[in-house]
Design a protein around this motif. Structure first.
Motif, PDB file in Angstrom:
ATOM      1  N   LEU A 669       4.910   6.148 -13.463  1.00 55.10           N
ATOM      2  CA  LEU A 669       5.838   5.681 -13.924  1.00 55.10           C
ATOM      3  C   LEU A 669       5.643   5.039 -12.330  1.00 55.10           C
ATOM      4  O   LEU A 669       5.373   4.195 -11.363  1.00 55.10           O
ATOM      5  CB  LEU A 669       6.848   5.208 -13.818  1.00 55.10           C
ATOM      6  CG  LEU A 669       7.272   5.537 -15.538  1.00 55.10           C
ATOM      7  CD1 LEU A 669       9.175   5.254 -15.664  1.00 55.10           C
ATOM      8  CD2 LEU A 669       7.146   3.809 -15.947  1.00 55.10           C
ATOM      9  N   SER A 670       5.886   5.628 -11.178  1.00 55.68           N
ATOM     10  CA  SER A 670       6.397   5.544  -9.505  1.00 55.68           C
ATOM     11  C   SER A 670       4.450   5.499  -8.889  1.00 55.68           C
ATOM     12  O   SER A 670       4.304   5.025  -8.028  1.00 55.68           O
ATOM     13  CB  SER A 670       6.874   6.598  -9.017  1.00 55.68           C
ATOM     14  OG  SER A 670       6.141   7.691  -9.318  1.00 55.68           O
ATOM     15  N   ASP A 673       3.298   1.869 -10.342  1.00 52.70           N
ATOM     16  CA  ASP A 673       3.678   1.169  -8.692  1.00 52.70           C
ATOM     17  C   ASP A 673       2.689   0.488  -7.435  1.00 52.70           C
ATOM     18  O   ASP A 673       2.772   0.115  -7.155  1.00 52.70           O
ATOM     19  CB  ASP A 673       5.036   1.692  -8.390  1.00 52.70           C
ATOM     20  CG  ASP A 673       5.878   0.881  -9.712  1.00 52.70           C
ATOM     21  OD1 ASP A 673       5.840  -0.070 -10.297  1.00 52.70           O
ATOM     22  OD2 ASP A 673       7.303   1.369  -9.835  1.00 52.70           O
ATOM     23  N   THR A 674       2.844   2.359  -7.061  1.00 53.50           N
ATOM     24  CA  THR A 674       2.886   2.734  -6.046  1.00 53.50           C
ATOM     25  C   THR A 674       0.279   1.672  -5.934  1.00 53.50           C
ATOM     26  O   THR A 674       0.462   1.458  -4.795  1.00 53.50           O
ATOM     27  CB  THR A 674       2.302   3.948  -5.707  1.00 53.50           C
ATOM     28  OG1 THR A 674       3.813   4.814  -5.369  1.00 53.50           O
ATOM     29  CG2 THR A 674       1.299   4.268  -4.144  1.00 53.50           C
ATOM     30  N   ALA A 725       7.204   0.891  -3.621  1.00 54.82           N
ATOM     31  CA  ALA A 725       6.192   2.151  -3.856  1.00 54.82           C
ATOM     32  C   ALA A 725       6.417   3.240  -2.967  1.00 54.82           C
ATOM     33  O   ALA A 725       6.372   4.582  -3.032  1.00 54.82           O
ATOM     34  CB  ALA A 725       4.837   1.249  -3.541  1.00 54.82           C
ATOM     35  N   LEU A 728       9.385   5.041  -3.245  1.00 54.34           N
ATOM     36  CA  LEU A 728       8.488   6.074  -5.105  1.00 54.34           C
ATOM     37  C   LEU A 728       8.115   6.678  -4.566  1.00 54.34           C
ATOM     38  O   LEU A 728       8.734   7.769  -5.512  1.00 54.34           O
ATOM     39  CB  LEU A 728       8.655   4.591  -6.086  1.00 54.34           C
ATOM     40  CG  LEU A 728       9.354   3.751  -6.637  1.00 54.34           C
ATOM     41  CD1 LEU A 728       8.973   2.925  -7.540  1.00 54.34           C
ATOM     42  CD2 LEU A 728      10.814   4.905  -7.261  1.00 54.34           C
ATOM     43  N   SER A 738       9.763  13.376  -9.463  1.00 59.37           N
ATOM     44  CA  SER A 738       9.250  12.446 -10.670  1.00 59.37           C
ATOM     45  C   SER A 738      10.811  13.345 -11.486  1.00 59.37           C
ATOM     46  O   SER A 738      11.774  12.923 -12.235  1.00 59.37           O
ATOM     47  CB  SER A 738       8.602  12.262 -11.386  1.00 59.37           C
ATOM     48  OG  SER A 738       7.106  12.191 -11.088  1.00 59.37           O
ATOM     49  N   ARG A 811       7.791   0.347 -19.970  1.00 68.05           N
ATOM     50  CA  ARG A 811       7.320  -0.282 -18.651  1.00 68.05           C
ATOM     51  C   ARG A 811       5.587  -0.202 -18.802  1.00 68.05           C
ATOM     52  O   ARG A 811       5.242   0.176 -19.709  1.00 68.05           O
ATOM     53  CB  ARG A 811       6.917   1.467 -17.781  1.00 68.05           C
ATOM     54  CG  ARG A 811       6.454   1.591 -16.637  1.00 68.05           C
ATOM     55  CD  ARG A 811       7.143   0.439 -15.436  1.00 68.05           C
ATOM     56  NE  ARG A 811       6.370   0.712 -14.007  1.00 68.05           N
ATOM     57  CZ  ARG A 811       5.353   0.375 -13.843  1.00 68.05           C
ATOM     58  NH1 ARG A 811       4.382  -1.070 -14.644  1.00 68.05           N
ATOM     59  NH2 ARG A 811       4.328  -0.048 -12.367  1.00 68.05           N
ATOM     60  N   SER A 813       1.907  -1.554 -17.260  1.00 71.73           N
ATOM     61  CA  SER A 813       1.486  -1.470 -15.885  1.00 71.73           C
ATOM     62  C   SER A 813      -0.247  -1.642 -16.251  1.00 71.73           C
ATOM     63  O   SER A 813      -0.688  -1.781 -17.479  1.00 71.73           O
ATOM     64  CB  SER A 813       1.651  -0.019 -15.161  1.00 71.73           C
ATOM     65  OG  SER A 813       1.427   1.379 -15.691  1.00 71.73           O
ATOM     66  N   ARG A 845      15.541   1.746 -12.518  1.00 76.50           N
ATOM     67  CA  ARG A 845      14.226   0.929 -12.093  1.00 76.50           C
ATOM     68  C   ARG A 845      14.478   0.463 -10.320  1.00 76.50           C
ATOM     69  O   ARG A 845      13.933   1.194  -9.964  1.00 76.50           O
ATOM     70  CB  ARG A 845      15.223  -0.389 -12.527  1.00 76.50           C
ATOM     71  CG  ARG A 845      14.612  -0.877 -13.627  1.00 76.50           C
ATOM     72  CD  ARG A 845      14.546  -2.400 -13.550  1.00 76.50           C
ATOM     73  NE  ARG A 845      15.833  -2.581 -13.718  1.00 76.50           N
ATOM     74  CZ  ARG A 845      16.247  -2.794 -15.114  1.00 76.50           C
ATOM     75  NH1 ARG A 845      16.010  -2.845 -16.501  1.00 76.50           N
ATOM     76  NH2 ARG A 845      17.729  -3.459 -14.873  1.00 76.50           N
ATOM     77  N   GLY A 849      11.114   4.248 -11.661  1.00 74.21           N
ATOM     78  CA  GLY A 849      10.429   3.403 -11.870  1.00 74.21           C
ATOM     79  C   GLY A 849      10.180   2.194 -12.501  1.00 74.21           C
ATOM     80  O   GLY A 849      11.536   1.808 -12.949  1.00 74.21           O
ATOM     81  N   SER A 850       9.993   0.547 -12.190  1.00 80.00           N
ATOM     82  CA  SER A 850      10.149  -0.435 -13.245  1.00 80.00           C
ATOM     83  C   SER A 850      10.384  -0.451 -14.625  1.00 80.00           C
ATOM     84  O   SER A 850       9.623   0.388 -14.701  1.00 80.00           O
ATOM     85  CB  SER A 850       9.769  -1.620 -12.197  1.00 80.00           C
ATOM     86  OG  SER A 850       7.676  -1.674 -12.769  1.00 80.00           O
TER      87      SER A 850
END
Length: 888
Positions: A669-670, A673-674, A725, A728, A738, A811, A813, A845, A849-850
């Motif tokens: 997740l993170s 996002d990153t 990001a 996170l 995490s 999620r 991605s 979130r 993570g989103s």
């Protein structure tokens, strides 16, 4: 009597802590204490009763445990025995201290006298209700106790147990906790060893191969399963019927039915794919997977398919009668149907074959020889088995020894014939007692010391065992037998004693015992802990006692029950053993080892549960592992030293903590996002640099200015996402990060939902530790036992396989051109109310993570739930969260 009671001894550190903290745990009217065998629960219980100051009703599982309460009063609390009017053992005659068994209460319920008792108790006023060893509660006992506890108007309930049913089903645990309340305080074995109330000890695992008959059976099963799968792959009629099934051609129209058995749809796709058939699009679209995501065949998927069409889902997958009969006959012929269900993995019959392997007899002899060589006259060994097998006793000295099954008598006879301490070998069960003839001279003397009539015991010869006699008691009292033989064992007149775990597994007190062999098949937390508890008690006569506990496991060196073994026979080229393992002998040992914590055999100073702490190398032959085990067991001073060092690593008030060890974490997740944010930033920065170069060319000056403007806008637009990001990554940049983030989000959500006190949030500390098997343990300290358990349960639901939650965190991605979807169940405790689920999603979130919150009870939500349950499609059941315990 309560006013006259005063404890004459000194409280142990952990007992003093419980007494100091007991009042704050009575907020819900219940105090639930878990203390390992040897912690002094009865004495502690009497002091709690004294401090509460109310008349007490104590329930115990057996008469022997009931009587311990009376025996501890004098001289530990009273200078003289209490007057008879102060104590009652009759529920109809209530006194200041009334002692009864759970069975006695159940008898009242059956006689419809429970209402009268409850009314009588309410009339008398405030009461203390004590449940001793509450893990014994049967369903019927639980019903009447729960009814009593709920209907008593002013009661304080105290639950004391050594072994709560941690391995019980969720429903059973819920019933247990509903009655006893959440665990308030727990005293673990390491704490007792550090305080000198239990002796240093180590568990040892001896591995052995199955007999030739067992190996032949496993080979036949392997061949039968392999040929079955080949036949299915080549059955065009079956495959055509499967490809045209409505679930595969009109999947959207059958969502509700598919949700009831999603694994059946998956199993059908696995079979079609293994046969080289083109997979239909509707089910793949419904599940949100592609054809390449369909896993290769495995025992798990083959068993699911066969069990579905043969037993569980015949209404949805109706085979034609002729094919159904042919398949059922084939499965029955090879013993692949058990209890009406198709069983291709480890079946109950194979389990019994492995756990009852006669090869264990040789291992028991090897253990006895090693322990006799190490301890000589100081040896006090007990071997526990499940069955007596009295018919296996030989009828003459030269009779051939050919035991049919493992049991007390076969073990006794094998040891007797080995000549290892045979003059000191005995048997103690409820119906069979055997002593060496040389001990007969001491029997009258020991009986008199115990205030028994020596003439009450009669010896008779055993024709096949000339140096041993069978002992019978004219009064027929098992309790007298146990005390008599225990005294002989303690004196060394018997040094190796073979018995049943049902008689000696709980409540038996023989501190001299220093070597215990568990030739029992039990894997339950309760029985395992109770059996080990017999060996690890301190022996006042031998202050330096170190105990060895021996476990036996039959393992197939070729693992004929695995999918690898099946496919290697037919050279299919697909070597995947997907699915959860079945119940094999080693599986029993693994479950048993989760019931207690101990030291490592290696350099690690961790004290934790699990087989990994033994340091066995699965790549090495069993004989090599056994040599290392015997060497470690022989060095008792080293075992004591490892305990000393490991205990020294713990804090002053270290205790056993419950942990969660996930095999999956939302690291992606993170990370995604990153990647996305950094990608936008990199693109913007790159475009900005290119535009700057263009601007330097006169002919492109205008274009360069425009391009720089656009690149600058892109870069600025990416900054917020890049900042998020970066945050996170800073928080979740590793697996440990995490897991810590998830734990803190869960804890905060439970606090905000008023399921955990806000005080817990201020004192909570999260630590991610690497266990001996390399997995990451989530350790939560600074909170109550109840909060710890609730957080770990929630983490297990979030990071474990999706079942049927009311809400999901979803999620979406991208990694390059590949779309990835992650699903996490909202824990049941939080999903019960919409606002609590929304709060979890908000915290998730910002902290992990989103994600999008999806309610699964709508039509679209049900489809999402189906995809979530299929998200581990390619990975089998790898998303598992083990609940473990460590001492820290």
């Amino acid at each position: 009597m309560l006013n006259d009671m005063n404890f004459k001894g000194n409280w142990r550190d952990y007992q003093a802590r419980i007494l100091e903290e007991m009042d704050e745990h009575f907020d819900d009217g219940r105090l639930h204490v878990v203390a390992a065998p040897g912690a002094g629960k009865t004495v502690l219980g009497l002091e709690i009763v004294r401090r509460i100051g109310r008349p007490a009703l104590v329930f115990a599982p057996t008469i022997a445990i009931r009587e311990q309460w009376a025996h501890r009063l004098c001289p530990l609390f009273l200078d003289t025995p209490p007057i008879p009017e102060a104590i009652s053992r009759n529920l109809a005659n209530f006194r200041e201290l009334t002692l009864a068994t759970y069975q006695a209460l159940d008898n009242l319920r059956r006689g419809e006298e429970l209402d009268a008792l409850i009314e009588k108790l309410n009339y008398r006023g405030p009461l203390t209700l004590v449940l001793d060893e509450a893990h014994h509660l049967r369903r019927e006992w639980w019903k009447c106790l729960n009814e009593m506890a709920n209907r008593l108007e002013d009661v304080r309930l105290v639950a004391l147990t050594a072994t709560p049913p941690y391995d019980a089903s969720f429903a059973e645990w819920s019933r247990y906790e509903e009655l006893c309340g959440p665990i308030d305080l727990e005293i673990g074995i390491p704490e007792l060893v550090r305080n000198g109330d239990l002796c240093p000890h180590q568990d040892h695992l001896i591995l052995l191969q199955p007999t030739e008959d067992a190996l032949a059976l496993l080979d036949r099963r392997r061949a039968a399963i392999g040929s079955l799968h080949m036949a299915l792959r080549q059955d065009d009629g079956l495959l055509d019927w499967l490809a045209e099934h409505p679930w595969l051609t009109e999947s959207e129209a059958h969502v509700e039915e598919i949700l009831e058995a999603p694994e059946m749809l998956s199993a059908a796709l696995v079979l079609l794919a293994s046969a080289g058939r083109e997979l239909p699009r509707p089910p793949l679209k419904l599940l949100g997977v592609s054809a390449r995501d369909v896993p290769p065949p495995s025992l798990f998927w083959l068993e699911r398919f066969m069990d579905g069409v043969i037993s569980q889902h015949t209404a949805d997958f109706p085979l034609d009668p002729a094919r159904l009969k042919t398949l059922r006959d084939r499965l029955n012929r090879h013993g692949l149907i058990e209890g009406g269900r198709v069983r291709l993995q480890h079946t109950r019959s194979v389990f019994k074959l492995m756990t009852s392997s006669l090869a264990k007899l040789d291992s028991i002899v090897d253990i006895a020889k090693a322990e006799h060589d190490a301890l000589d006259d100081d040896l006090r060994m007990v071997v526990l088995s499940d069955h007596i097998r009295a018919g296996e006793l030989p009828n003459r000295p030269d009779a051939e020894f050919k035991p049919a099954k493992l049991g007390v008598v076969p073990i006794f006879e094998k040891l007797r014939r080995s000549g290892i301490a045979d003059e000191y070998l005995g048997v103690l069960t409820g119906s069979l007692v055997i002593l060496p003839k040389r001990a007969l001279s001491m029997l009258p003397h020991v009986a008199e010391e115990l205030h028994f009539d020596p003439g009450n015991f009669r010896a008779s010869d055993l024709p096949g065992c000339p140096d041993h006699v069978r002992i019978e008691c004219r009064s027929g009292g098992t309790a007298e037998f146990v005390r008599l033989v225990t005294a002989l064992f303690t004196r060394g007149e018997v040094r190796i004693l073979v018995g049943t775990q049902s008689l000696l597994g709980e409540g038996w007190d023989a501190p001299a015992l220093n070597s215990l062999v568990l030739a029992s098949n039990t894997a339950s937390f309760m029985l395992s802990n109770q059996m080990r508890g017999r060996a690890i008690r301190i022996d006042p006569a031998r202050p330096s006692k170190v105990a060895n506990i021996w476990h036996l496991a039959t393992v197939d060196p070729e693992d004929r029950e695995s999918w690898d073994a099946v496919v290697s026979t037919f050279n299919w080229g697909c070597l995947n053993d997907g699915g959860a393992p079945g119940l094999s002998d080693i599986e029993v040992i693994a479950r048993r080892f989760k019931a207690f914590e101990g030291i490592s055999n290696g350099a690690s100073t961790l004290i934790e549960d699990g087989v990994a702490r033994l340091g066995l190398d699965p790549s090495k032959p069993a004989a090599f592992a056994n040599l290392k085990t015997f060497a470690a067991a022989a060095d008792r001073p080293a075992i004591a030293e490892r305990w000393k060092v490991s205990l020294g690593e713990g804090a002053e008030r270290a205790q056993v903590r419950e942990t969660a060890a996930p095999r999956y974490a939302p690291r992606a997740l993170s990370w995604f996002d990153t990647l996305q944010a950094l990608g936008w930033s990199a693109a913007g920065s790159g475009a900005f640099a290119a535009a700057n170069e263009l601007r330097g060319l006169a002919s492109y000056e205008g274009i360069g200015v425009i391009a720089m403007g656009l690149a600058g806008v892109a870069t600025l637009a990416s900054l917020p996402r890049l900042a998020k990001a970066g945050r996170l990554v800073w928080r979740n940049g590793s697996l440990e990060g995490s897991l810590e983030s998830v734990t803190r989000v869960v804890l905060r959500s439970l606090v905000d939902a008023d399921l955990i006190s806000g005080r817990e949030l201020d004192t909570a500390q999260v630590e991610i530790r690497t266990s001996l098997d390399g997995r990451k343990d989530i350790v939560l300290t600074g909170v109550s036992r109840a909060a710890e358990r609730q957080v770990m349960q929630a983490i297990a639901e979030i990071l474990g396989p999706v079942q049927n939650p009311r809400y999901l965190l979803v999620r979406n991605s991208w990694l390059g051109l590949k779309k990835r979807v992650d699903y996490h169940a909202v824990p049941a405790a939080l999903g019960a109310r919409k606002e609590n689920a929304e709060r979890l999603a908000e915290l998730w979130r910002s902290g992990v993570g989103s994600s999008k919150l999806v309610f699964t009870r709508t039509a679209d939500g049900r489809r999402t739930l189906l995809r979530a349950r299929a998200s581990s499609f390619a990975a089998g059941y790898q998303r598992i969260v083990d609940r473990r315990s460590v001492w820290l």
